[in-house]
Scaffold this motif. Structure first.
Motif, PDB file in Angstrom:
ATOM      1  N   THR A 240       0.851  -0.828   0.127  1.00 35.09           N
ATOM      2  CA  THR A 240       0.091  -0.373   0.287  1.00 35.09           C
ATOM      3  C   THR A 240       0.670   0.950  -0.693  1.00 35.09           C
ATOM      4  O   THR A 240       0.967   2.069  -0.580  1.00 35.09           O
ATOM      5  CB  THR A 240      -1.060   0.072   1.138  1.00 35.09           C
ATOM      6  N   ALA A 241       1.679   0.934   0.204  1.00 36.20           N
ATOM      7  CA  ALA A 241       3.347   2.470   0.809  1.00 36.20           C
ATOM      8  C   ALA A 241       2.998   2.923  -0.967  1.00 36.20           C
ATOM      9  O   ALA A 241       3.381   3.382  -1.484  1.00 36.20           O
ATOM     10  CB  ALA A 241       4.422   1.936   1.831  1.00 36.20           C
ATOM     11  N   LEU A 242       4.147   1.784  -1.590  1.00 34.82           N
ATOM     12  CA  LEU A 242       3.880   1.860  -2.714  1.00 34.82           C
ATOM     13  C   LEU A 242       3.589   2.012  -3.568  1.00 34.82           C
ATOM     14  O   LEU A 242       3.433   3.618  -4.548  1.00 34.82           O
ATOM     15  CB  LEU A 242       4.632  -0.105  -3.236  1.00 34.82           C
ATOM     16  N   ASP A 243       2.175   1.467  -3.052  1.00 32.88           N
ATOM     17  CA  ASP A 243       1.259   2.326  -3.978  1.00 32.88           C
ATOM     18  C   ASP A 243       0.655   3.586  -3.993  1.00 32.88           C
ATOM     19  O   ASP A 243       0.313   4.151  -5.174  1.00 32.88           O
ATOM     20  CB  ASP A 243      -0.464   1.220  -3.585  1.00 32.88           C
ATOM     21  N   ARG A 244       0.768   4.337  -2.696  1.00 31.64           N
ATOM     22  CA  ARG A 244       0.695   5.535  -2.537  1.00 31.64           C
ATOM     23  C   ARG A 244       1.753   6.812  -3.117  1.00 31.64           C
ATOM     24  O   ARG A 244       1.748   7.051  -3.602  1.00 31.64           O
ATOM     25  CB  ARG A 244       0.154   5.587  -1.204  1.00 31.64           C
ATOM     26  N   ARG A 245       2.706   5.824  -3.180  1.00 32.82           N
ATOM     27  CA  ARG A 245       4.435   6.478  -4.343  1.00 32.82           C
ATOM     28  C   ARG A 245       4.123   6.201  -5.165  1.00 32.82           C
ATOM     29  O   ARG A 245       4.496   7.687  -5.548  1.00 32.82           O
ATOM     30  CB  ARG A 245       5.419   6.058  -3.246  1.00 32.82           C
ATOM     31  N   LEU A 246       3.477   6.117  -6.252  1.00 32.45           N
ATOM     32  CA  LEU A 246       3.281   6.028  -7.179  1.00 32.45           C
ATOM     33  C   LEU A 246       2.219   7.352  -7.431  1.00 32.45           C
ATOM     34  O   LEU A 246       2.783   7.043  -9.078  1.00 32.45           O
ATOM     35  CB  LEU A 246       2.398   4.685  -7.814  1.00 32.45           C
ATOM     36  N   ASN A 247       1.719   7.715  -7.022  1.00 35.04           N
ATOM     37  CA  ASN A 247       0.876   8.871  -7.127  1.00 35.04           C
ATOM     38  C   ASN A 247       1.959   9.974  -7.332  1.00 35.04           C
ATOM     39  O   ASN A 247       0.747  11.148  -7.218  1.00 35.04           O
ATOM     40  CB  ASN A 247      -0.897   8.054  -6.281  1.00 35.04           C
ATOM     41  N   VAL A 248       2.510   9.713  -7.186  1.00 31.97           N
ATOM     42  CA  VAL A 248       3.080  11.874  -6.982  1.00 31.97           C
ATOM     43  C   VAL A 248       3.866  12.267  -7.921  1.00 31.97           C
ATOM     44  O   VAL A 248       3.380  12.858  -8.485  1.00 31.97           O
ATOM     45  CB  VAL A 248       4.070  11.430  -5.983  1.00 31.97           C
ATOM     46  N   SER A 249       4.634  10.994  -8.680  1.00 37.04           N
ATOM     47  CA  SER A 249       5.334  11.763  -9.824  1.00 37.04           C
ATOM     48  C   SER A 249       5.706  10.734 -10.543  1.00 37.04           C
ATOM     49  O   SER A 249       5.598   9.426 -10.681  1.00 37.04           O
ATOM     50  CB  SER A 249       6.423  12.785  -9.318  1.00 37.04           C
TER      51      SER A 249
ATOM     52  N   ALA B 284      -1.330  -1.924 -13.116  1.00 40.96           N
ATOM     53  CA  ALA B 284      -2.521  -1.898 -13.141  1.00 40.96           C
ATOM     54  C   ALA B 284      -2.941  -0.198 -12.399  1.00 40.96           C
ATOM     55  O   ALA B 284      -3.603   0.500 -13.385  1.00 40.96           O
ATOM     56  CB  ALA B 284      -3.959  -2.097 -12.420  1.00 40.96           C
ATOM     57  N   VAL B 285      -2.068   0.040 -10.754  1.00 40.10           N
ATOM     58  CA  VAL B 285      -1.606   1.689 -10.941  1.00 40.10           C
ATOM     59  C   VAL B 285      -1.054   2.248 -12.000  1.00 40.10           C
ATOM     60  O   VAL B 285      -1.324   3.540 -11.974  1.00 40.10           O
ATOM     61  CB  VAL B 285      -1.226   1.520  -9.477  1.00 40.10           C
ATOM     62  N   GLU B 286      -0.540   2.105 -12.708  1.00 43.90           N
ATOM     63  CA  GLU B 286       0.469   2.617 -13.073  1.00 43.90           C
ATOM     64  C   GLU B 286      -0.500   2.924 -14.537  1.00 43.90           C
ATOM     65  O   GLU B 286      -0.537   4.014 -15.030  1.00 43.90           O
ATOM     66  CB  GLU B 286       1.545   1.765 -13.686  1.00 43.90           C
ATOM     67  N   VAL B 287      -0.629   1.928 -14.860  1.00 47.36           N
ATOM     68  CA  VAL B 287      -1.915   2.141 -16.186  1.00 47.36           C
ATOM     69  C   VAL B 287      -3.279   3.468 -15.232  1.00 47.36           C
ATOM     70  O   VAL B 287      -3.596   4.430 -16.144  1.00 47.36           O
ATOM     71  CB  VAL B 287      -2.793   0.861 -16.402  1.00 47.36           C
ATOM     72  N   ARG B 288      -3.902   2.984 -14.130  1.00 45.61           N
ATOM     73  CA  ARG B 288      -4.656   3.735 -14.030  1.00 45.61           C
ATOM     74  C   ARG B 288      -3.947   5.400 -14.277  1.00 45.61           C
ATOM     75  O   ARG B 288      -5.258   6.321 -13.765  1.00 45.61           O
ATOM     76  CB  ARG B 288      -5.595   3.752 -12.657  1.00 45.61           C
ATOM     77  N   LEU B 289      -2.839   5.655 -13.095  1.00 44.24           N
ATOM     78  CA  LEU B 289      -2.348   6.915 -13.072  1.00 44.24           C
ATOM     79  C   LEU B 289      -2.367   7.614 -14.016  1.00 44.24           C
ATOM     80  O   LEU B 289      -1.946   8.719 -14.607  1.00 44.24           O
ATOM     81  CB  LEU B 289      -0.448   6.136 -12.375  1.00 44.24           C
ATOM     82  N   ASN B 290      -2.098   7.158 -15.672  1.00 41.17           N
ATOM     83  CA  ASN B 290      -1.533   7.464 -16.605  1.00 41.17           C
ATOM     84  C   ASN B 290      -2.829   8.063 -17.360  1.00 41.17           C
ATOM     85  O   ASN B 290      -2.718   9.344 -17.866  1.00 41.17           O
ATOM     86  CB  ASN B 290      -0.634   6.510 -18.149  1.00 41.17           C
ATOM     87  N   ILE B 291      -3.733   7.030 -17.121  1.00 43.36           N
ATOM     88  CA  ILE B 291      -4.625   7.516 -17.506  1.00 43.36           C
ATOM     89  C   ILE B 291      -5.951   8.892 -16.585  1.00 43.36           C
ATOM     90  O   ILE B 291      -6.295   9.561 -17.561  1.00 43.36           O
ATOM     91  CB  ILE B 291      -5.880   6.354 -17.684  1.00 43.36           C
ATOM     92  N   SER B 292      -5.000   8.918 -14.934  1.00 45.93           N
ATOM     93  CA  SER B 292      -5.938  10.238 -15.182  1.00 45.93           C
ATOM     94  C   SER B 292      -4.928  11.431 -14.921  1.00 45.93           C
ATOM     95  O   SER B 292      -5.570  12.400 -15.283  1.00 45.93           O
ATOM     96  CB  SER B 292      -5.367   9.986 -13.036  1.00 45.93           C
ATOM     97  N   GLU B 293      -3.333  11.002 -15.241  1.00 45.36           N
ATOM     98  CA  GLU B 293      -2.886  12.205 -16.108  1.00 45.36           C
ATOM     99  C   GLU B 293      -3.247  12.575 -17.626  1.00 45.36           C
ATOM    100  O   GLU B 293      -3.252  13.881 -17.542  1.00 45.36           O
ATOM    101  CB  GLU B 293      -1.808  11.955 -16.290  1.00 45.36           C
ATOM    102  N   LYS B 294      -3.459  11.822 -18.105  1.00 47.50           N
ATOM    103  CA  LYS B 294      -4.472  12.430 -19.694  1.00 47.50           C
ATOM    104  C   LYS B 294      -5.654  13.164 -19.189  1.00 47.50           C
ATOM    105  O   LYS B 294      -6.304  14.602 -19.794  1.00 47.50           O
ATOM    106  CB  LYS B 294      -5.035  11.269 -20.698  1.00 47.50           C
TER     107      LYS B 294
END
Length: 431
Positions: free
Chosen positions: A169-178, A212-222
């Motif tokens: 979960t800590a890794l998932d949260r840190r994925l959302n930074v940049s 999956a979080v990376e894909v969601r992060l890319n989608i959220s950035e778009k």
């Protein structure tokens, strides 16, 4: 591997314990059935004894009754012998039935004795089963000790899994930074994967979740970029709306000023109307004093129903709300004034509206336009136009107000649009 072995051993213990529980349930059911059979036997015996005692008591009572009747009715013995013999036969039949019932009860008691023997065997079997159950319980206690040890080991493994989950979960949260932190999180997730791969296979699912979080992060950035674009567009639109609102506020102030001016005009018109009405009253009084002169005066408002028009062609207006019609020269059904005599007549009118568009009227003598009052209400709100004329008319001339094509007027109970006229003085035909 040890964890899986412990889980399988625990499942086996659970199955064995369920089998033992079912066997215990069977033993308890056998006990319950034996107790129910005992109660049924006792009830049946009690009922049979009660029925036998009832028969015996009934027989004794009947014998006593017969004896008393023999003693009291000795003179009628020969006459009642047949009835007495029949009653004795009936009683003997009842006694035979009771004996048969007693025989059945003895047979049932034999069956009950057999059932008691069977119950004794069942009790012996129950004692043997109880011994087996005690052995099984001892075995279950041993298995419980083993299962408690396994539970301790399982708790340790679950703690490790919880720690691994918290790290994920800590890794998932840190994925959302940049994006920069994403690369670092990927490296850390790989390192955690190599460290945790020997503990449990569930961490592979966390890696898939990270992807999956990376894909969601890319989608959220778009989506964020699209929202920024929309926000910029909305900012531009908001600035335009603010500009239009400021412009509308300025226009509203102008309209309020014009509305105040129209209110002043209406007040002036009301004063003028009062003056004309007073003059008309004076003329009426003067006319009543002058015997040979014709008295003509009228005043009427347009309608109570609101807007009138616009029409596709020019239309004669009918002022249907008549205030005064001295001389009956004005026809409120056609809206036409007909001159009764040759004279100089004074006509005045006011046209009002409150919607944007063209408003106004034209005064006609017969088919000839005399004077018009037209206006463009470009701001909305109440607006009015007033005019009048001094017209020489011959007897039979017709005067009316006409609404031009595509023009509109407004009136209600407050009488904004009015038409009035009166005879000023008569003239000779040669003048």
């Amino acid at each position: 591997m040890r964890l899986r072995a412990s889980e399988s051993a625990l499942d086996q213990l659970k199955r064995k314990s369920s089998v033992l529980a079912s066997r215990l349930c069977l033993v308890e059911n056998l006990r319950k059935r034996s107790s129910v059979a005992d109660t049924e036997v006792q009830v049946h015996q009690n009922s049979s004894q009660g029925h036998t005692s009832a028969l015996i008591s009934e027989r004794d009572g009947q014998r006593q009754e017969t004896k008393s009747r023999v003693e009291t009715d000795s003179s009628n013995i020969h006459q009642n012998m047949s009835a007495f013999h029949a009653r004795l036969l009936h009683l003997e039949g009842k006694m035979m039935t009771g004996e048969q019932h007693l025989h059945n009860i003895r047979v049932k008691s034999g069956q009950l004795s057999n059932m008691e023997a069977q119950l004794g065997n069942a009790c012996n079997n129950t004692a043997a089963l109880e011994g087996n159950v005690k052995m099984a319980e001892a075995h279950v206690e041993k298995l419980k000790v083993l299962s408690s040890a396994l539970e301790v080991r399982l708790n340790v493994s679950e703690r490790l899994l919880e720690e691994l989950k918290t790290e994920c979960t800590a890794l998932d949260r840190r994925l959302n930074v940049s994006d920069k932190f994403q690369e670092q999180l990927k490296t850390e997730s790989r390192a955690q994967t190599t460290r945790v791969s020997n503990v449990e296979s569930r961490l592979t699912n966390s890696i898939h979740n990270t992807a999956a979080v990376e894909v969601r992060l890319n989608i959220s950035e778009k989506i964020l970029e699209e929202l920024k674009t929309e926000c910029t567009a909305w900012t531009t639109h908001l600035s335009n709306v603010e500009f239009q609102l400021t412009h509308n506020i300025d226009n509203t102030e102008v309209l309020l000023r014009r509305l105040n001016m129209n209110g002043q005009k209406i007040n002036n018109l009301k004063e003028t109307t009062k003056d004309l009405m007073s003059r008309l009253h004076v003329l009426e009084q003067h006319g009543t004093q002058t015997s040979g002169e014709t008295k003509v005066a009228f005043a009427a408002a347009l309608t109570d129903s609101g807007s009138v028009g616009p029409f596709d062609q020019e239309t004669t207006l009918i002022f249907s709300k008549v205030f005064t019609n001295i001389g009956r020269a004005y026809d409120e059904t056609s809206g036409v004034f007909t001159a009764p005599v040759d004279a100089i007549y004074v006509f005045s009118f006011t046209a009002a509206d409150f919607l944007k568009g063209y408003m106004g009227v034209t005064l006609y003598r017969n088919q000839q336009p005399i004077v018009s009052s037209l206006d463009l209400n470009d701001h909305g709100g109440y607006a009015s136009a007033t005019n009048g004329a001094l017209i020489p008319l011959e007897a039979g001339d017709r005067v009316r107000l006409s609404l031009p094509a595509s023009y509109r007027l407004y009136d209600d109970t407050r009488s904004f649009s009015v038409f009035s006229g009166f005879l000023l003085f008569q003239v000779e035909a040669d003048q």
